[in-house]
Design a protein around this motif. Structure first.
Motif, PDB file in Angstrom:
ATOM      1  N   GLY A   1       0.818  -1.210   0.000  1.00 49.27           N
ATOM      2  CA  GLY A   1       0.000   0.000   0.000  1.00 49.27           C
ATOM      3  C   GLY A   1       0.850   1.257   0.000  1.00 49.27           C
ATOM      4  O   GLY A   1       0.583   2.203  -0.754  1.00 49.27           O
ATOM      5  N   ALA A   2       1.894   1.280   0.843  1.00 49.05           N
ATOM      6  CA  ALA A   2       2.784   2.444   0.875  1.00 49.05           C
ATOM      7  C   ALA A   2       3.503   2.614  -0.459  1.00 49.05           C
ATOM      8  O   ALA A   2       3.680   3.744  -0.946  1.00 49.05           O
ATOM      9  CB  ALA A   2       3.791   2.301   2.006  1.00 49.05           C
ATOM     10  N   LEU A   3       3.919   1.509  -1.075  1.00 48.03           N
ATOM     11  CA  LEU A   3       4.608   1.578  -2.378  1.00 48.03           C
ATOM     12  C   LEU A   3       3.693   2.146  -3.449  1.00 48.03           C
ATOM     13  O   LEU A   3       4.111   2.996  -4.258  1.00 48.03           O
ATOM     14  CB  LEU A   3       5.091   0.175  -2.773  1.00 48.03           C
ATOM     15  CG  LEU A   3       5.873   0.080  -4.094  1.00 48.03           C
ATOM     16  CD1 LEU A   3       7.145   0.914  -4.018  1.00 48.03           C
ATOM     17  CD2 LEU A   3       6.213  -1.376  -4.402  1.00 48.03           C
ATOM     18  N   ILE A   4       2.449   1.705  -3.467  1.00 48.04           N
ATOM     19  CA  ILE A   4       1.494   2.240  -4.440  1.00 48.04           C
ATOM     20  C   ILE A   4       1.237   3.721  -4.173  1.00 48.04           C
ATOM     21  O   ILE A   4       1.108   4.526  -5.097  1.00 48.04           O
ATOM     22  CB  ILE A   4       0.180   1.428  -4.388  1.00 48.04           C
ATOM     23  CG1 ILE A   4       0.426   0.009  -4.892  1.00 48.04           C
ATOM     24  CG2 ILE A   4      -0.916   2.103  -5.215  1.00 48.04           C
ATOM     25  CD1 ILE A   4      -0.752  -0.916  -4.745  1.00 48.04           C
ATOM     26  N   GLY A   5       1.186   4.099  -2.881  1.00 44.36           N
ATOM     27  CA  GLY A   5       1.020   5.515  -2.548  1.00 44.36           C
ATOM     28  C   GLY A   5       2.181   6.354  -3.040  1.00 44.36           C
ATOM     29  O   GLY A   5       1.988   7.460  -3.567  1.00 44.36           O
ATOM     30  N   VAL A   6       3.404   5.851  -2.890  1.00 41.77           N
ATOM     31  CA  VAL A   6       4.585   6.568  -3.391  1.00 41.77           C
ATOM     32  C   VAL A   6       4.514   6.713  -4.907  1.00 41.77           C
ATOM     33  O   VAL A   6       4.771   7.790  -5.465  1.00 41.77           O
ATOM     34  CB  VAL A   6       5.876   5.829  -2.981  1.00 41.77           C
ATOM     35  CG1 VAL A   6       7.083   6.413  -3.704  1.00 41.77           C
ATOM     36  CG2 VAL A   6       6.070   5.914  -1.469  1.00 41.77           C
ATOM     37  N   LEU A   7       4.160   5.626  -5.586  1.00 40.60           N
ATOM     38  CA  LEU A   7       4.068   5.662  -7.054  1.00 40.60           C
ATOM     39  C   LEU A   7       3.024   6.672  -7.508  1.00 40.60           C
ATOM     40  O   LEU A   7       3.269   7.491  -8.405  1.00 40.60           O
ATOM     41  CB  LEU A   7       3.732   4.264  -7.574  1.00 40.60           C
ATOM     42  CG  LEU A   7       3.617   4.119  -9.097  1.00 40.60           C
ATOM     43  CD1 LEU A   7       4.957   4.400  -9.748  1.00 40.60           C
ATOM     44  CD2 LEU A   7       3.135   2.713  -9.463  1.00 40.60           C
ATOM     45  N   ALA A   8       1.840   6.640  -6.875  1.00 39.61           N
ATOM     46  CA  ALA A   8       0.779   7.576  -7.257  1.00 39.61           C
ATOM     47  C   ALA A   8       1.180   9.015  -6.942  1.00 39.61           C
ATOM     48  O   ALA A   8       0.891   9.929  -7.722  1.00 39.61           O
ATOM     49  CB  ALA A   8      -0.515   7.214  -6.525  1.00 39.61           C
ATOM     50  N   GLY A   9       1.853   9.227  -5.818  1.00 31.29           N
ATOM     51  CA  GLY A   9       2.261  10.582  -5.454  1.00 31.29           C
ATOM     52  C   GLY A   9       3.308  11.146  -6.392  1.00 31.29           C
ATOM     53  O   GLY A   9       3.217  12.298  -6.825  1.00 31.29           O
ATOM     54  N   VAL A  10       4.316  10.337  -6.734  1.00 28.53           N
ATOM     55  CA  VAL A  10       5.402  10.810  -7.608  1.00 28.53           C
ATOM     56  C   VAL A  10       4.891  11.051  -9.020  1.00 28.53           C
ATOM     57  O   VAL A  10       5.136  12.111  -9.620  1.00 28.53           O
ATOM     58  CB  VAL A  10       6.563   9.793  -7.604  1.00 28.53           C
ATOM     59  CG1 VAL A  10       7.596  10.173  -8.662  1.00 28.53           C
ATOM     60  CG2 VAL A  10       7.216   9.738  -6.228  1.00 28.53           C
ATOM     61  N   VAL A  11       4.172  10.067  -9.566  1.00 32.21           N
ATOM     62  CA  VAL A  11       3.651  10.220 -10.934  1.00 32.21           C
ATOM     63  C   VAL A  11       2.613  11.336 -10.981  1.00 32.21           C
ATOM     64  O   VAL A  11       2.591  12.155 -11.922  1.00 32.21           O
ATOM     65  CB  VAL A  11       3.047   8.887 -11.427  1.00 32.21           C
ATOM     66  CG1 VAL A  11       2.372   9.081 -12.788  1.00 32.21           C
ATOM     67  CG2 VAL A  11       4.130   7.824 -11.523  1.00 32.21           C
ATOM     68  N   GLY A  12       1.753  11.398  -9.977  1.00 26.58           N
ATOM     69  CA  GLY A  12       0.736  12.440  -9.954  1.00 26.58           C
ATOM     70  C   GLY A  12       1.324  13.834  -9.884  1.00 26.58           C
ATOM     71  O   GLY A  12       0.867  14.755 -10.571  1.00 26.58           O
ATOM     72  N   ALA A  13       2.373  14.023  -9.063  1.00 23.30           N
ATOM     73  CA  ALA A  13       3.020  15.332  -8.974  1.00 23.30           C
ATOM     74  C   ALA A  13       3.668  15.705 -10.304  1.00 23.30           C
ATOM     75  O   ALA A  13       3.615  16.870 -10.725  1.00 23.30           O
ATOM     76  CB  ALA A  13       4.060  15.314  -7.859  1.00 23.30           C
TER      77      ALA A  13
END
Length: 503
Positions: free
Chosen positions: A197-209
Protein backbone atom coordinates in the motif's frame (compact mmCIF):
# COMPACT_ATOMS: atom_id res chain seq x y z
CA UNK A 1 -35.45 -0.57 -3.40
CA UNK A 2 -36.55 2.48 -5.42
CA UNK A 3 -35.61 6.07 -4.79
CA UNK A 4 -37.94 8.66 -6.32
CA UNK A 5 -37.55 12.41 -6.79
CA UNK A 6 -39.60 13.26 -3.70
CA UNK A 7 -37.35 11.12 -1.53
CA UNK A 8 -34.34 12.86 -3.04
CA UNK A 9 -35.85 16.26 -2.25
CA UNK A 10 -36.46 15.21 1.35
CA UNK A 11 -32.96 13.80 1.63
CA UNK A 12 -31.42 17.05 0.34
CA UNK A 13 -33.53 19.13 2.71
CA UNK A 14 -32.74 17.07 5.81
CA UNK A 15 -29.12 16.60 4.82
CA UNK A 16 -28.56 20.32 4.27
CA UNK A 17 -30.22 21.25 7.56
CA UNK A 18 -28.21 18.64 9.47
CA UNK A 19 -24.98 19.84 7.87
CA UNK A 20 -25.69 23.49 8.71
CA UNK A 21 -26.52 22.61 12.31
CA UNK A 22 -23.34 20.52 12.50
CA UNK A 23 -21.26 23.43 11.19
CA UNK A 24 -22.78 25.72 13.84
CA UNK A 25 -21.97 23.03 16.42
CA UNK A 26 -18.28 23.60 15.71
CA UNK A 27 -18.63 27.09 17.15
CA UNK A 28 -20.59 25.78 20.12
CA UNK A 29 -18.02 23.05 20.80
CA UNK A 30 -15.23 25.63 20.83
CA UNK A 31 -17.22 27.78 23.28
CA UNK A 32 -17.92 24.99 25.78
CA UNK A 33 -14.59 23.23 25.23
CA UNK A 34 -15.98 19.89 24.00
CA UNK A 35 -14.90 18.11 20.80
CA UNK A 36 -17.37 18.62 17.97
CA UNK A 37 -17.57 14.88 17.27
CA UNK A 38 -19.69 14.47 20.40
CA UNK A 39 -22.26 16.91 19.01
CA UNK A 40 -22.29 15.04 15.69
CA UNK A 41 -22.81 11.70 17.42
CA UNK A 42 -25.60 13.20 19.53
CA UNK A 43 -27.27 14.56 16.39
CA UNK A 44 -27.21 11.09 14.88
CA UNK A 45 -28.75 9.57 18.00
CA UNK A 46 -31.50 12.23 18.05
CA UNK A 47 -32.26 11.63 14.38
CA UNK A 48 -32.42 7.88 14.93
CA UNK A 49 -35.38 5.58 15.25
CA UNK A 50 -35.62 5.91 19.03
CA UNK A 51 -36.13 9.71 18.92
CA UNK A 52 -37.09 11.32 15.58
CA UNK A 53 -37.75 8.07 13.78
CA UNK A 54 -35.09 7.70 11.05
CA UNK A 55 -34.42 3.97 10.76
CA UNK A 56 -30.86 3.09 9.78
CA UNK A 57 -29.57 -0.42 10.55
CA UNK A 58 -27.59 -1.30 7.42
CA UNK A 59 -24.18 -2.29 8.84
CA UNK A 60 -22.74 -3.12 5.41
CA UNK A 61 -23.66 0.32 4.03
CA UNK A 62 -22.28 1.96 7.17
CA UNK A 63 -19.08 -0.04 6.70
CA UNK A 64 -18.67 1.10 3.08
CA UNK A 65 -19.53 4.76 3.75
CA UNK A 66 -17.36 4.80 6.87
CA UNK A 67 -14.32 3.53 5.00
CA UNK A 68 -14.88 6.10 2.24
CA UNK A 69 -15.09 8.91 4.80
CA UNK A 70 -11.95 7.71 6.58
CA UNK A 71 -10.06 7.61 3.27
CA UNK A 72 -11.08 11.21 2.58
CA UNK A 73 -10.04 12.30 6.09
CA UNK A 74 -6.66 10.59 5.66
CA UNK A 75 -6.20 12.26 2.27
CA UNK A 76 -6.83 15.66 3.84
CA UNK A 77 -4.41 14.84 6.64
CA UNK A 78 -1.69 13.92 4.18
CA UNK A 79 -2.24 17.00 2.03
CA UNK A 80 -2.02 19.37 5.00
CA UNK A 81 0.87 17.69 6.86
CA UNK A 82 4.39 19.02 6.42
CA UNK A 83 6.83 16.20 5.69
CA UNK A 84 9.69 18.42 6.88
CA UNK A 85 8.06 18.65 10.31
CA UNK A 86 7.06 14.98 10.43
CA UNK A 87 10.35 13.50 9.22
CA UNK A 88 12.31 13.88 12.49
CA UNK A 89 9.65 11.82 14.32
CA UNK A 90 8.77 9.32 11.62
CA UNK A 91 10.47 6.37 13.36
CA UNK A 92 8.41 6.83 16.50
CA UNK A 93 5.23 7.38 14.47
CA UNK A 94 5.70 4.17 12.47
CA UNK A 95 6.58 2.26 15.64
CA UNK A 96 3.42 3.51 17.37
CA UNK A 97 1.33 2.54 14.32
CA UNK A 98 2.67 -1.03 14.27
CA UNK A 99 4.38 -2.23 17.44
CA UNK A 100 2.29 0.09 19.61
CA UNK A 101 -0.94 -1.20 18.09
CA UNK A 102 0.12 -4.81 18.71
CA UNK A 103 0.92 -4.10 22.37
CA UNK A 104 -2.35 -2.21 22.86
CA UNK A 105 -4.42 -4.97 21.27
CA UNK A 106 -2.82 -7.59 23.51
CA UNK A 107 -3.28 -5.61 26.74
CA UNK A 108 -6.91 -4.65 26.06
CA UNK A 109 -7.79 -8.18 24.92
CA UNK A 110 -6.34 -9.75 28.08
CA UNK A 111 -8.09 -7.19 30.27
CA UNK A 112 -11.41 -7.60 28.45
CA UNK A 113 -11.28 -11.38 28.77
CA UNK A 114 -10.24 -11.69 32.41
CA UNK A 115 -11.79 -8.52 33.88
CA UNK A 116 -14.90 -8.10 31.72
CA UNK A 117 -15.57 -11.77 31.05
CA UNK A 118 -15.78 -11.41 27.25
CA UNK A 119 -15.00 -14.47 25.10
CA UNK A 120 -11.56 -14.38 23.47
CA UNK A 121 -12.84 -13.57 19.97
CA UNK A 122 -14.83 -10.57 21.19
CA UNK A 123 -12.04 -9.52 23.57
CA UNK A 124 -9.44 -9.47 20.77
CA UNK A 125 -11.84 -7.61 18.50
CA UNK A 126 -12.39 -5.04 21.26
CA UNK A 127 -8.64 -4.58 21.62
CA UNK A 128 -8.19 -4.27 17.85
CA UNK A 129 -10.93 -1.70 17.23
CA UNK A 130 -9.93 0.43 20.24
CA UNK A 131 -6.19 0.59 19.57
CA UNK A 132 -5.86 2.94 16.57
CA UNK A 133 -5.93 6.68 17.16
CA UNK A 134 -8.34 8.76 15.11
CA UNK A 135 -6.87 10.81 12.28
CA UNK A 136 -9.70 13.36 12.25
CA UNK A 137 -9.35 14.03 15.98
CA UNK A 138 -5.56 14.26 15.86
CA UNK A 139 -5.38 16.46 12.77
CA UNK A 140 -8.00 18.88 14.10
CA UNK A 141 -7.06 19.08 17.80
CA UNK A 142 -3.27 18.98 17.78
CA UNK A 143 -2.97 21.77 15.24
CA UNK A 144 -4.44 24.23 17.72
CA UNK A 145 -2.42 22.97 20.71
CA UNK A 146 1.02 24.66 20.75
CA UNK A 147 3.45 21.72 20.78
CA UNK A 148 6.97 21.03 19.54
CA UNK A 149 6.93 19.78 15.98
CA UNK A 150 8.48 16.44 16.94
CA UNK A 151 5.41 15.65 19.06
CA UNK A 152 2.81 16.65 16.49
CA UNK A 153 4.84 14.87 13.80
CA UNK A 154 4.88 11.59 15.73
CA UNK A 155 1.17 11.74 16.56
CA UNK A 156 0.15 12.66 13.01
CA UNK A 157 2.30 9.88 11.53
CA UNK A 158 0.79 7.38 13.96
CA UNK A 159 -2.80 8.38 13.24
CA UNK A 160 -2.20 8.40 9.50
CA UNK A 161 -0.68 4.91 9.40
CA UNK A 162 -2.27 2.89 12.20
CA UNK A 163 -5.65 2.39 10.50
CA UNK A 164 -4.12 0.02 7.96
CA UNK A 165 -2.89 -2.79 10.27
CA UNK A 166 -5.98 -2.66 12.48
CA UNK A 167 -8.34 -2.93 9.49
CA UNK A 168 -6.51 -6.08 8.41
CA UNK A 169 -6.58 -7.52 11.93
CA UNK A 170 -10.27 -6.80 12.52
CA UNK A 171 -11.17 -8.22 9.09
CA UNK A 172 -9.30 -11.52 9.48
CA UNK A 173 -10.73 -12.04 12.98
CA UNK A 174 -14.29 -11.19 11.90
CA UNK A 175 -14.17 -13.58 8.94
CA UNK A 176 -12.56 -16.39 10.94
CA UNK A 177 -9.41 -16.36 8.80
CA UNK A 178 -7.19 -15.67 11.81
CA UNK A 179 -8.19 -18.88 13.56
CA UNK A 180 -7.59 -20.90 10.39
CA UNK A 181 -4.30 -19.31 9.30
CA UNK A 182 -2.50 -18.57 12.54
CA UNK A 183 -0.66 -15.61 14.01
CA UNK A 184 2.34 -15.68 11.64
CA UNK A 185 0.08 -15.58 8.58
CA UNK A 186 -1.83 -12.59 10.00
CA UNK A 187 1.43 -10.77 10.79
CA UNK A 188 2.75 -11.45 7.29
CA UNK A 189 -0.51 -10.25 5.76
CA UNK A 190 -0.33 -7.00 7.71
CA UNK A 191 3.29 -6.41 6.61
CA UNK A 192 2.39 -7.17 2.99
CA UNK A 193 -0.62 -4.85 2.94
CA UNK A 194 1.30 -2.00 4.59
CA UNK A 195 4.37 -2.34 2.36
CA UNK A 196 2.50 -2.71 -0.93
CA UNK A 197 0.00 0.00 0.00
CA UNK A 198 2.78 2.44 0.88
CA UNK A 199 4.61 1.58 -2.38
CA UNK A 200 1.49 2.24 -4.44
CA UNK A 201 1.02 5.51 -2.55
CA UNK A 202 4.59 6.57 -3.39
CA UNK A 203 4.07 5.66 -7.05
CA UNK A 204 0.78 7.58 -7.26
CA UNK A 205 2.26 10.58 -5.45
CA UNK A 206 5.40 10.81 -7.61
CA UNK A 207 3.65 10.22 -10.93
CA UNK A 208 0.74 12.44 -9.95
CA UNK A 209 3.02 15.33 -8.97
CA UNK A 210 4.91 14.97 -12.27
CA UNK A 211 1.63 15.17 -14.20
CA UNK A 212 0.20 18.08 -12.19
CA UNK A 213 3.33 20.20 -12.70
CA UNK A 214 3.15 19.80 -16.46
CA UNK A 215 -0.55 19.93 -17.25
CA UNK A 216 -2.27 23.26 -17.83
CA UNK A 217 -5.87 22.91 -16.70
CA UNK A 218 -8.45 25.44 -17.95
CA UNK A 219 -9.70 26.28 -14.44
CA UNK A 220 -7.91 26.65 -11.12
CA UNK A 221 -10.78 24.82 -9.43
CA UNK A 222 -9.83 21.64 -11.28
CA UNK A 223 -6.45 21.39 -9.56
CA UNK A 224 -7.78 20.52 -6.06
CA UNK A 225 -10.20 18.01 -7.56
CA UNK A 226 -7.41 16.40 -9.61
CA UNK A 227 -5.10 16.07 -6.60
CA UNK A 228 -7.79 14.37 -4.52
CA UNK A 229 -8.60 12.04 -7.40
CA UNK A 230 -4.93 11.07 -7.62
CA UNK A 231 -4.95 10.19 -3.92
CA UNK A 232 -8.05 8.05 -4.39
CA UNK A 233 -6.48 6.35 -7.41
CA UNK A 234 -3.85 5.15 -4.94
CA UNK A 235 -6.59 3.95 -2.56
CA UNK A 236 -8.48 2.10 -5.28
CA UNK A 237 -5.34 0.64 -6.84
CA UNK A 238 -4.08 -0.69 -3.53
CA UNK A 239 -7.47 -2.16 -2.65
CA UNK A 240 -7.66 -3.88 -6.05
CA UNK A 241 -4.32 -5.57 -5.29
CA UNK A 242 -5.54 -6.57 -1.80
CA UNK A 243 -3.14 -4.11 -0.20
CA UNK A 244 -3.90 -1.33 2.28
CA UNK A 245 -5.87 1.44 0.64
CA UNK A 246 -5.55 3.56 3.79
CA UNK A 247 -1.75 3.42 3.72
CA UNK A 248 -1.77 4.17 -0.02
CA UNK A 249 -4.08 7.19 0.14
CA UNK A 250 -2.22 8.74 3.09
CA UNK A 251 1.24 8.29 1.56
CA UNK A 252 0.08 9.55 -1.84
CA UNK A 253 -1.57 12.61 -0.30
CA UNK A 254 1.48 13.29 1.86
CA UNK A 255 3.72 13.30 -1.21
CA UNK A 256 1.32 15.42 -3.26
CA UNK A 257 0.82 17.90 -0.43
CA UNK A 258 4.55 18.48 -0.09
CA UNK A 259 5.26 19.04 -3.78
CA UNK A 260 5.46 22.40 -5.53
CA UNK A 261 2.11 22.06 -7.25
CA UNK A 262 -0.07 24.88 -8.59
CA UNK A 263 -2.73 26.28 -6.24
CA UNK A 264 -1.54 24.42 -3.15
CA UNK A 265 -3.46 26.61 -0.70
CA UNK A 266 -6.68 26.19 -2.67
CA UNK A 267 -6.11 22.43 -2.79
CA UNK A 268 -5.64 22.23 0.96
CA UNK A 269 -8.68 24.40 1.64
CA UNK A 270 -10.80 22.26 -0.67
CA UNK A 271 -9.59 19.08 1.01
CA UNK A 272 -10.26 20.51 4.49
CA UNK A 273 -13.81 21.40 3.50
CA UNK A 274 -14.54 17.95 2.09
CA UNK A 275 -12.93 16.27 5.10
CA UNK A 276 -15.11 18.33 7.45
CA UNK A 277 -18.18 17.24 5.50
CA UNK A 278 -16.99 13.62 5.68
CA UNK A 279 -16.51 13.89 9.45
CA UNK A 280 -20.00 15.31 9.92
CA UNK A 281 -21.62 12.63 7.80
CA UNK A 282 -19.55 9.88 9.41
CA UNK A 283 -20.34 10.77 13.01
CA UNK A 284 -24.03 11.43 12.32
CA UNK A 285 -24.30 8.08 10.54
CA UNK A 286 -22.62 6.27 13.44
CA UNK A 287 -25.02 7.99 15.84
CA UNK A 288 -27.92 6.71 13.72
CA UNK A 289 -26.63 3.15 14.09
CA UNK A 290 -26.87 3.33 17.87
CA UNK A 291 -30.01 2.14 19.63
CA UNK A 292 -30.22 4.01 22.96
CA UNK A 293 -32.41 1.21 24.36
CA UNK A 294 -29.37 -1.08 24.25
CA UNK A 295 -27.22 1.24 26.39
CA UNK A 296 -27.77 -0.42 29.73
CA UNK A 297 -25.87 0.03 32.95
CA UNK A 298 -23.83 -3.05 32.07
CA UNK A 299 -22.81 -1.59 28.70
CA UNK A 300 -21.85 1.73 30.31
CA UNK A 301 -19.77 -0.09 32.93
CA UNK A 302 -18.02 -2.19 30.29
CA UNK A 303 -17.31 0.89 28.18
CA UNK A 304 -15.87 2.83 31.13
CA UNK A 305 -13.66 -0.06 32.26
CA UNK A 306 -12.44 -0.57 28.69
CA UNK A 307 -11.54 3.11 28.47
CA UNK A 308 -9.66 2.93 31.78
CA UNK A 309 -7.66 -0.10 30.63
CA UNK A 310 -6.89 1.60 27.32
CA UNK A 311 -6.02 4.98 28.82
CA UNK A 312 -4.00 4.04 31.88
CA UNK A 313 -2.48 0.66 30.96
CA UNK A 314 -2.50 -0.20 27.25
CA UNK A 315 -1.65 3.22 25.82
CA UNK A 316 1.23 4.05 28.22
CA UNK A 317 2.74 0.59 27.75
CA UNK A 318 2.44 0.76 23.96
CA UNK A 319 4.13 4.18 23.89
CA UNK A 320 6.93 2.97 26.18
CA UNK A 321 7.65 -0.09 24.01
CA UNK A 322 7.40 1.94 20.78
CA UNK A 323 9.87 4.54 22.07
CA UNK A 324 12.67 1.99 21.72
CA UNK A 325 12.69 2.93 18.02
CA UNK A 326 13.17 6.62 18.84
CA UNK A 327 13.71 7.53 22.50
CA UNK A 328 12.26 10.81 23.82
CA UNK A 329 12.18 12.50 27.24
CA UNK A 330 9.63 11.01 29.63
CA UNK A 331 7.54 14.19 29.66
CA UNK A 332 7.03 14.03 25.90
CA UNK A 333 6.28 10.31 25.97
CA UNK A 334 3.75 10.93 28.74
CA UNK A 335 2.00 13.53 26.62
CA UNK A 336 1.97 11.22 23.59
CA UNK A 337 0.40 8.59 25.82
CA UNK A 338 -2.38 10.97 26.89
CA UNK A 339 -2.87 12.37 23.39
CA UNK A 340 -3.80 9.05 21.75
CA UNK A 341 -7.15 10.49 20.68
CA UNK A 342 -9.96 8.12 19.71
CA UNK A 343 -12.93 9.14 17.63
CA UNK A 344 -14.77 7.67 14.67
CA UNK A 345 -12.19 5.02 13.76
CA UNK A 346 -12.98 2.54 16.59
CA UNK A 347 -16.72 2.84 15.91
CA UNK A 348 -16.25 2.44 12.15
CA UNK A 349 -14.12 -0.66 12.71
CA UNK A 350 -16.96 -2.25 14.68
CA UNK A 351 -19.06 -2.18 11.51
CA UNK A 352 -16.80 -4.93 10.12
CA UNK A 353 -17.91 -7.61 12.63
CA UNK A 354 -21.45 -6.19 12.39
CA UNK A 355 -21.45 -6.70 8.63
CA UNK A 356 -19.93 -10.20 9.01
CA UNK A 357 -22.59 -11.21 11.56
CA UNK A 358 -20.14 -11.99 14.36
CA UNK A 359 -21.85 -13.13 17.58
CA UNK A 360 -21.90 -10.27 20.07
CA UNK A 361 -21.10 -7.61 17.43
CA UNK A 362 -24.03 -5.43 18.61
CA UNK A 363 -22.68 -5.53 22.15
CA UNK A 364 -19.19 -4.70 20.86
CA UNK A 365 -20.55 -1.69 18.97
CA UNK A 366 -22.34 -0.37 22.07
CA UNK A 367 -19.31 -0.83 24.32
CA UNK A 368 -17.03 0.97 21.87
CA UNK A 369 -19.54 3.78 21.40
CA UNK A 370 -19.68 4.43 25.15
CA UNK A 371 -15.89 4.12 25.43
CA UNK A 372 -15.30 6.68 22.67
CA UNK A 373 -17.68 9.21 24.24
CA UNK A 374 -16.17 8.83 27.73
CA UNK A 375 -12.58 8.78 26.46
CA UNK A 376 -13.14 11.86 24.30
CA UNK A 377 -14.67 13.75 27.23
CA UNK A 378 -11.69 12.78 29.36
CA UNK A 379 -8.76 13.45 27.03
CA UNK A 380 -9.77 16.01 24.40
CA UNK A 381 -10.59 19.02 26.61
CA UNK A 382 -7.66 18.33 28.97
CA UNK A 383 -4.90 18.23 26.33
CA UNK A 384 -3.85 21.90 26.73
CA UNK A 385 -3.74 21.53 30.54
CA UNK A 386 -1.75 18.27 30.37
CA UNK A 387 0.71 19.88 27.94
CA UNK A 388 1.28 22.76 30.38
CA UNK A 389 1.60 20.47 33.42
CA UNK A 390 4.15 18.27 31.63
CA UNK A 391 5.90 21.42 30.38
CA UNK A 392 5.82 20.32 26.77
CA UNK A 393 3.58 23.19 25.66
CA UNK A 394 5.20 26.07 23.88
CA UNK A 395 4.05 29.58 23.36
CA UNK A 396 2.08 30.00 20.18
CA UNK A 397 4.50 30.96 17.47
CA UNK A 398 3.66 33.18 14.52
CA UNK A 399 1.71 31.19 12.03
CA UNK A 400 3.29 30.56 8.66
CA UNK A 401 2.41 32.62 5.68
CA UNK A 402 -0.39 31.57 3.37
CA UNK A 403 1.37 30.98 0.08
CA UNK A 404 -0.52 30.31 -3.16
CA UNK A 405 1.50 29.41 -6.27
CA UNK A 406 0.79 29.58 -9.97
CA UNK A 407 3.21 28.51 -12.73
CA UNK A 408 4.68 30.91 -15.29
CA UNK A 409 5.68 28.27 -17.79
CA UNK A 410 7.17 30.51 -20.50
CA UNK A 411 9.83 31.92 -18.19
CA UNK A 412 10.31 28.84 -15.96
CA UNK A 413 9.15 30.80 -12.92
CA UNK A 414 6.42 30.77 -10.32
CA UNK A 415 4.12 33.52 -9.11
CA UNK A 416 3.60 33.39 -5.35
CA UNK A 417 0.68 35.11 -3.68
CA UNK A 418 1.72 35.66 -0.07
CA UNK A 419 -0.70 36.83 2.63
CA UNK A 420 0.66 38.32 5.86
CA UNK A 421 -1.15 36.75 8.81
CA UNK A 422 -2.13 39.06 11.72
CA UNK A 423 0.67 37.64 13.88
CA UNK A 424 3.36 37.78 11.18
CA UNK A 425 6.58 39.54 12.18
CA UNK A 426 6.97 40.71 8.61
CA UNK A 427 4.79 43.64 9.71
CA UNK A 428 6.98 46.75 9.64
CA UNK A 429 9.68 45.17 7.48
CA UNK A 430 10.74 47.03 4.34
CA UNK A 431 10.66 45.21 1.00
CA UNK A 432 14.41 45.66 0.63
CA UNK A 433 14.98 43.98 3.98
CA UNK A 434 13.42 40.72 2.76
CA UNK A 435 16.69 39.86 0.96
CA UNK A 436 15.10 37.33 -1.35
CA UNK A 437 17.23 34.94 -3.43
CA UNK A 438 18.71 36.20 -6.68
CA UNK A 439 16.07 36.64 -9.37
CA UNK A 440 13.13 36.77 -6.95
CA UNK A 441 11.30 40.03 -6.37
CA UNK A 442 8.11 41.49 -4.90
CA UNK A 443 6.27 42.76 -7.96
CA UNK A 444 3.04 44.01 -6.34
CA UNK A 445 1.58 44.77 -2.91
CA UNK A 446 -2.20 44.69 -2.47
CA UNK A 447 -3.33 46.66 0.59
CA UNK A 448 -6.99 47.19 1.47
CA UNK A 449 -8.01 46.49 -2.11
CA UNK A 450 -5.49 48.92 -3.60
CA UNK A 451 -2.50 47.83 -5.68
CA UNK A 452 0.92 49.32 -4.94
CA UNK A 453 4.08 48.89 -6.99
CA UNK A 454 6.62 48.50 -4.18
CA UNK A 455 9.99 50.16 -3.79
CA UNK A 456 12.82 49.00 -1.56
CA UNK A 457 11.62 51.32 1.24
CA UNK A 458 7.97 50.20 1.06
CA UNK A 459 6.92 49.03 4.54
CA UNK A 460 4.81 45.87 4.72
CA UNK A 461 1.69 45.69 6.93
CA UNK A 462 -0.56 43.00 8.40
CA UNK A 463 -3.13 41.89 5.87
CA UNK A 464 -1.01 42.76 2.85
CA UNK A 465 -1.03 40.42 -0.13
CA UNK A 466 2.31 40.21 -1.93
CA UNK A 467 2.83 38.98 -5.47
CA UNK A 468 6.32 37.52 -5.61
CA UNK A 469 7.92 36.28 -8.82
CA UNK A 470 10.67 33.69 -8.34
CA UNK A 471 12.65 31.48 -10.70
CA UNK A 472 11.46 27.91 -10.32
CA UNK A 473 14.89 26.74 -9.19
CA UNK A 474 14.72 29.27 -6.33
CA UNK A 475 11.10 28.62 -5.37
CA UNK A 476 11.84 26.65 -2.21
CA UNK A 477 14.56 29.05 -1.05
CA UNK A 478 12.25 32.03 -1.64
CA UNK A 479 9.41 30.51 0.37
CA UNK A 480 11.82 29.56 3.14
CA UNK A 481 13.20 33.10 3.31
CA UNK A 482 9.70 34.59 3.45
CA UNK A 483 8.77 32.25 6.30
CA UNK A 484 11.98 33.11 8.14
CA UNK A 485 11.20 36.81 8.02
CA UNK A 486 7.58 36.13 8.97
CA UNK A 487 8.77 34.27 12.09
CA UNK A 488 11.85 36.31 13.02
CA UNK A 489 11.25 39.70 11.46
CA UNK A 490 14.19 41.67 10.18
CA UNK A 491 16.40 39.77 12.68
CA UNK A 492 15.89 36.55 10.73
CA UNK A 493 19.34 36.85 9.13
CA UNK A 494 20.96 36.51 12.58
CA UNK A 495 18.53 33.94 13.96
CA UNK A 496 19.28 31.51 11.17
CA UNK A 497 15.95 29.75 10.84
CA UNK A 498 14.07 32.85 11.83
CA UNK A 499 12.37 31.31 14.81
CA UNK A 500 13.61 32.17 18.28
CA UNK A 501 11.44 29.47 19.83
CA UNK A 502 13.27 26.20 19.42
CA UNK A 503 11.70 22.79 19.70
Amino acid sequence: MTFDVHQLDSFLLVGSLVTLVAILAVRLSATVGLPSLLFYLLMGVLLGESVLGINFEDAQLAHALGFGALALILAEGGLTTSWREMRPSIRLGVSLATVGVAVSVAVVAVGAHFLLGLPWELAILLGAVCSPTDAAAVFSVLRVVPLPKRLTGALEAESGLNDAPTVVLVSVISTGAAAESGLLHVAGLIVFELAVGALIGVLAGVVGAWIMRRVALPSSGLYPLSVLCLAFVAYGGASALHASGFAAVYVAALLLGNQDLPHRVATRSFAEGLASLAQIGLFVMLGLLLSPDRITLEIVSLGIVTGLILTFVARPLSVLVSSVAQPMPWRELSFISWAGLRGAVPIVLTTIPLAEGVDGADKLFDIVFVMVVVYTLLTGPTLPLVARVLRVARRSEPRGLDVEAAPLERVAADLLQVTLAPSSRMHGVEVGELRLPAGASVSLVIRQGKMLVPERRTVLRHGDDLLVVTPRRSREATEERLRQVSSGGRLAQWLGDGNPQRD
